[in-house]
Write a protein that holds these residues in place. Sequence first.
Motif: not given
Length: 454
Positions: A386-389, A410-420
């Motif tokens: 996923g995306l770097d912090d 899908v897991s790192t996508l969902a995690r990154d969408l929390v911020k985005l």
Amino acid sequence: MNLEVKQKIPLKIKRMGINGEGIGFYKKTLVFVPGALKGEDVFCQVTAVKRNFAEARLLTIKKQSKFRVTPKCAIYEACGGCQLMHLRYDQQLDFKVDLLRQALKKYQPAGYEAYELRPTLGMDEPEYYRAKLQFQTRFVKGQVQAGLYAQGSHRLVAIQDCIVQDRVTQAVINKVAQLLTKHKIPIHDERKQQGIRTVMVRRSRKTGQIQLIFVTSRQVNLGKLIEELVGAYPDIVTVALNHHRSKSSEIYGEKTEIIWGQDSIRESVLGYDFDLSPRAFYQLNPEQTQVLYGEAVRALDVDGSEHLIDAYCGVGTIGFAFAGKVASVRGMDIIPEAIEDARKNASRLGLDNAHYEVGQAEEIIPKWYREGYRADALVVDPPRTGLDDQLLETIVRYQPEKMVYVSCNVSTLARDLVKLAQVYDIDYIQSVDMFPHTARTEAVVKLRRKSDRF
């Protein structure tokens, strides 16, 4: 916990997990059973007991799902490279939408319940689609074998006829194994022997050109092997040697040299051609890459005035799809060979509005902004991590008006969408089946900066 290892239990499978396993409850304990399908009644044996769940091995199926099919692959269970070949293909596509749903529910980005999850775009013929392979090698009973490690182990499963692998690349690796044996090329052994440890074979669907990388832990002489191999497969145009002497689990070492042939092969997507050097990243499924990149272009919906940043650009493939539709494209990647390919490809395509640099997105983008460059649109296609912090913070800080996130996890996508989701509205998520018969999917996410709606 009311279960013990080796205990045999009946179980009703309620749903499918993110790795394609069946999930049921035994006296309120969550049990994961690889190979079981939703709706089945099974008998299984506990193999591991954890704090909050247990794992079990499927023994018998008492009530079978109507969607269960017989896998075409003879080594399906032993290999573990595919997880869903026992599930009918149309149901695999539904499962991959559910993968997204499960990941969103776990991480809960703002408004996730209302996200539009579009049906997965699948393949008409979901076999022999992988245009690239990376097989490990082992010396077994006087013969070199090539294949993959069984899941969770370093036990090699020899593969000579993979149902999802391009037939030509499979034939080439079979020949390579024969020639490694014939010419007595040293083969890597983790305990004592140094030599060839991995072989990569990639074939262009556009031109049929083939390139190979031999990954070795010691110097080897492949002259006679290459001569015979190219004689058998004239479409081979590049042979490279990658030196990997460390004990790390990384596939490649830092140094790669071309030892025979030309620097790259030529591939095509969305009507434009580009060159790929051996180490450069490109999607494994060229047919579905057309679909994936087409969806990315549709989602970003540019009007010609935008300045676009293509993070994790690789050899520039996604950015090239936009280059004729935007004012400028800038991309970056940490692999120097990929950026060199991107620059050469842009020059050959006559794109004078494309610019590429080696480096990490989280460092390059702020530098460009300090220099006065402003992006109206952003495309990110990160690795499975996923995306770097720091990049997430950079995106939230600069907030390009339009954004497309192309994800392979899908897991790192969902995690990154929390911020985005703090600064973007998520219009929809389009699942694309890049990896039929596996528990993985690609997704294209359309995002718009919240202020754009007012």
